[in-house]
Design an enzyme around this catalytic site. Structure first.
Site, mmCIF file in Angstrom:
data_model
loop_
_atom_site.group_PDB
_atom_site.id
_atom_site.type_symbol
_atom_site.label_atom_id
_atom_site.label_comp_id
_atom_site.label_asym_id
_atom_site.label_seq_id
_atom_site.Cartn_x
_atom_site.Cartn_y
_atom_site.Cartn_z
ATOM 1 N N THR A 1 4.980 31.875 150.570
ATOM 2 C CA THR A 1 5.362 32.840 151.603
ATOM 3 C C THR A 1 6.341 33.881 151.053
ATOM 4 O O THR A 1 7.074 33.612 150.094
ATOM 5 C CB THR A 1 6.038 32.079 152.774
ATOM 6 O OG1 THR A 1 6.712 33.010 153.608
ATOM 7 C CG2 THR A 1 7.080 31.093 152.270
ATOM 8 N N ASP A 2 6.381 35.045 151.702
ATOM 9 C CA ASP A 2 7.380 36.059 151.336
ATOM 10 C C ASP A 2 8.781 35.643 151.784
ATOM 11 O O ASP A 2 9.769 36.248 151.367
ATOM 12 C CB ASP A 2 7.018 37.431 151.916
ATOM 13 C CG ASP A 2 6.943 37.463 153.436
ATOM 14 O OD1 ASP A 2 7.078 36.402 154.082
ATOM 15 O OD2 ASP A 2 6.753 38.567 153.987
ATOM 16 N N GLU A 3 8.874 34.584 152.615
ATOM 17 C CA GLU A 3 10.193 34.175 153.112
ATOM 18 C C GLU A 3 11.082 33.643 151.992
ATOM 19 O O GLU A 3 12.297 33.562 152.146
ATOM 20 C CB GLU A 3 10.048 33.154 154.246
ATOM 21 C CG GLU A 3 9.238 33.729 155.395
ATOM 22 C CD GLU A 3 9.246 32.888 156.657
ATOM 23 O OE1 GLU A 3 10.234 32.187 156.910
ATOM 24 O OE2 GLU A 3 8.250 32.964 157.395
ATOM 25 N N TYR B 1 12.838 25.929 155.804
ATOM 26 C CA TYR B 1 11.427 26.150 155.453
ATOM 27 C C TYR B 1 11.323 27.001 154.186
ATOM 28 O O TYR B 1 10.646 26.629 153.223
ATOM 29 C CB TYR B 1 10.692 26.835 156.626
ATOM 30 C CG TYR B 1 9.365 27.450 156.217
ATOM 31 C CD1 TYR B 1 8.301 26.648 155.802
ATOM 32 C CD2 TYR B 1 9.171 28.840 156.225
ATOM 33 C CE1 TYR B 1 7.088 27.206 155.419
ATOM 34 C CE2 TYR B 1 7.971 29.405 155.850
ATOM 35 C CZ TYR B 1 6.922 28.590 155.438
ATOM 36 O OH TYR B 1 5.731 29.154 155.046
ATOM 37 N N LYS C 1 9.857 26.029 150.410
ATOM 38 C CA LYS C 1 8.751 26.735 149.755
ATOM 39 C C LYS C 1 9.213 27.327 148.426
ATOM 40 O O LYS C 1 8.471 27.316 147.438
ATOM 41 C CB LYS C 1 8.197 27.840 150.667
ATOM 42 C CG LYS C 1 7.488 27.352 151.919
ATOM 43 C CD LYS C 1 6.226 26.535 151.630
ATOM 44 C CE LYS C 1 5.116 27.351 151.010
ATOM 45 N NZ LYS C 1 3.853 26.557 150.911
HETATM 46 N N1 LIG Z 1 1.404 31.221 158.566
HETATM 47 C C1 LIG Z 1 1.870 32.211 157.811
HETATM 48 O O1 LIG Z 1 2.115 33.309 158.307
HETATM 49 C C2 LIG Z 1 2.083 31.995 156.328
HETATM 50 C C3 LIG Z 1 2.420 33.100 155.536
HETATM 51 C C4 LIG Z 1 2.546 32.917 154.155
HETATM 52 C C5 LIG Z 1 2.356 31.683 153.596
HETATM 53 N N2 LIG Z 1 2.048 30.611 154.381
HETATM 54 C C6 LIG Z 1 1.823 29.314 153.721
HETATM 55 O O2 LIG Z 1 0.434 29.026 153.843
HETATM 56 C C7 LIG Z 1 0.243 27.630 153.976
HETATM 57 C C8 LIG Z 1 -0.538 27.318 155.226
HETATM 58 O O3 LIG Z 1 0.186 27.810 156.353
HETATM 59 P P1 LIG Z 1 -0.400 27.640 157.825
HETATM 60 O O4 LIG Z 1 0.238 28.655 158.678
HETATM 61 O O5 LIG Z 1 -1.862 27.548 157.770
HETATM 62 O O6 LIG Z 1 0.214 26.194 158.196
HETATM 63 P P2 LIG Z 1 -0.239 25.166 159.325
HETATM 64 O O7 LIG Z 1 1.020 24.510 159.770
HETATM 65 O O8 LIG Z 1 -1.124 25.823 160.328
HETATM 66 O O9 LIG Z 1 -1.149 24.105 158.543
HETATM 67 C C9 LIG Z 1 -0.618 23.192 157.627
HETATM 68 C C10 LIG Z 1 -1.670 22.127 157.378
HETATM 69 O O10 LIG Z 1 -1.136 21.214 156.385
HETATM 70 C C11 LIG Z 1 -1.340 19.889 156.829
HETATM 71 N N3 LIG Z 1 -0.265 19.060 156.289
HETATM 72 C C12 LIG Z 1 1.057 19.113 156.613
HETATM 73 N N4 LIG Z 1 1.733 18.176 155.948
HETATM 74 C C13 LIG Z 1 0.835 17.541 155.150
HETATM 75 C C14 LIG Z 1 0.931 16.472 154.215
HETATM 76 N N5 LIG Z 1 2.114 15.858 153.967
HETATM 77 N N6 LIG Z 1 -0.186 16.092 153.553
HETATM 78 C C15 LIG Z 1 -1.379 16.683 153.799
HETATM 79 N N7 LIG Z 1 -1.535 17.670 154.708
HETATM 80 C C16 LIG Z 1 -0.435 18.094 155.370
HETATM 81 C C17 LIG Z 1 -1.321 19.959 158.349
HETATM 82 O O11 LIG Z 1 -2.014 18.855 158.934
HETATM 83 C C18 LIG Z 1 -2.002 21.291 158.612
HETATM 84 O O12 LIG Z 1 -3.403 21.132 158.737
HETATM 85 C C19 LIG Z 1 1.638 26.995 153.946
HETATM 86 O O13 LIG Z 1 1.886 26.527 152.640
HETATM 87 C C20 LIG Z 1 2.561 28.135 154.307
HETATM 88 O O14 LIG Z 1 3.813 27.950 153.710
HETATM 89 C C21 LIG Z 1 1.914 30.744 155.735
#
Ligand SMILES: NC(=O)c1ccc[n+]([C@@H]2O[C@H](COP(=O)([O-])OP(=O)(O)OC[C@H]3O[C@@H](n4cnc5c(N)ncnc54)[C@H](O)[C@@H]3O)[C@@H](O)[C@H]2O)c1
Length: 346
Positions: free
Chosen positions: A130-132, A155, A159
């Site tokens: 993430t950009d965070e 969080y 990350k």
């Molecule tokens: N949502 C955003 O805007 C955003 C932006 C940039 C980066 N990201 C990154 O992208 C990735 C996905 O984000 P998202 O929004 O889809 O998240 P989300 O919370 O919707 O999904 C996370 C998934 O990971 C699974 N999970 C969690 N803990 C786990 C574990 N211990 N073992 C196996 N599976 C596990 C959950 O069941 C879920 O299906 C993350 O790494 C997040 O940091 C998200």
């Protein structure tokens, strides 16, 4: 290519799974199905011979080893994470366990797997971040891949830690990795605790729409399907050891975003209009980052990727999707913590 996707039952992971299968890749979806995981997100590909699901937890090294041995993937895309900043404020432990220790387990499992197979040339692990991790910007400037790490929430810190581990495993052990850091995503299957679905679903229910602080925080929004396209480009064509910043070049203040959504709802679901009458300013999130903005020059120049969906169009598609998919979001509103104000226990 056979891709192991961790977190493939989540919001972004499921978009990656759907796109990768559509492109003809075999996909193994490894997901623990936490409160944020939902197999309905991948129902459209579940019957495909290209798709397999493994319920496994990345905190469990042996479980990852078993999945790797059973499926022999050519690449790993790592998206499994605890992802909600407000939950990280109330309970940081789960973020350390999954995002830091879980990522460490995955790196070690991948290193072992890659070495046992004779270090195949094409293998790579793509860490999705993430950009965070870069912290908070003032009114000007954008994050580049050279921006210093300055995370400010549990969080973001978890990350950032995982990004550092991934780079260290590349430098120290030669593990073939690529990284990407993306701005805020939105679109279909966004879990109903995040800002955009909260606004849409509260407006539909005639409930107050909470806006943190004065709503002046700026985010750089990217349609999730554009992110999935970018991720496949980074995985297949990114330079090893390199990170790529991914963003929509679509900055908006939270309050302006909320008003855009209310205006779309007034048009697409006039019952209850004007929806902006429901906006309520509530106590701010502790340590709320003021502004994020991504400079996507590298991914544009090196991989030719650019977002295809404007913020106006993406929000319209998103509102239409929530209006048409109550059967998806209604049951999720009953999951633990959803609909509650979280992140105030600082
Ligand atoms: N949502 C955003 O805007 C955003 C932006 C940039 C980066 N990201 C990154 O992208 C990735 C996905 O984000 P998202 O929004 O889809 O998240 P989300 O919370 O919707 O999904 C996370 C998934 O990971 C699974 N999970 C969690 N803990 C786990 C574990 N211990 N073992 C196996 N599976 C596990 C959950 O069941 C879920 O299906 C993350 O790494 C997040 O940091 C998200």
């Amino acid at each position: 290519m056979k891709i192991l996707v961790t977190g493939g039952a989540g919001f972004i992971g499921s978009a990656v799974v759907r796109l990768a299968v559509a492109r003809g890749h075999a996909v193994v979806n490894l997901d623990a199905l936490t409160y944020a995981g939902c197999l309905a997100n991948v129902a459209s590909v579940a019957a495909s011979p290209l798709y397999a699901f493994e319920q496994a937890d990345i905190r469990d090294r042996a479980a990852i080893d078993a999945v790797l041995a059973r499926h022999s993937p050519d690449a790993i895309m790592h998206l499994a994470a605890e992802s909600h900043v407000d939950r990280s404020i109330d309970g940081p432990g789960a973020f350390i366990e999954t995002n830091v220790t879980g990522s460490y387990n995955l790196l070690e499992a991948a290193r072992d797997y890659w070495a046992r197979r004779g270090r195949p040339e094409g293998f790579r692990l793509h860490h999705i971040s993430t950009d965070e991790v870069f912290g908070s910007l003032g009114p000007t400037g954008r994050f580049t891949e050279a921006s210093p790490y300055a995370p400010r929430s549990p969080y973001a810190a978890s990350k950032a830690a995982s990004d550092h581990l991934v780079r260290a495993w590349h430098e120290t052990y030669g593990l073939p990795v690529v990284l990407s850091n993306c701005s805020n995503n939105y679109g279909p299957y966004h879990f109903p605790e995040k800002l955009i679905p909260v606004v849409i679903l509260n407006a539909l229910a005639g409930k107050p729409i909470p806006v943190y602080g004065a709503g002046a925080n700026v985010r750089d929004w990217l349609y999730v399907e554009d992110h999935a396209e970018a991720l496949l480009a980074v995985l297949s064509r990114g330079t090893l050891g390199q990170s790529y910043n991914i963003g929509g070049e679509a900055e908006a203040r939270n309050i302006d975003l909320v008003r855009m959504l209310c205006a779309l709802l007034d048009e697409m679901h006039p019952e209850g209009a004007p929806h902006d009458r429901l906006i309520r300013f509530v106590a701010d999130r502790p340590g709320h980052d003021a502004r994020y903005a991504i400079d996507p020059a590298r991914i544009r120049a090196d991989l030719g990727w650019r977002p295809s969906v404007t913020l106006a169009e993406g929000l319209r598609r998103t509102v239409a999707w929530y209006l048409g998919n109550e059967a998806w979001w209604r049951p999720l509103q009953g999951r633990a913590g959803v609909g509650e104000r979280l992140g105030t226990r600082a």
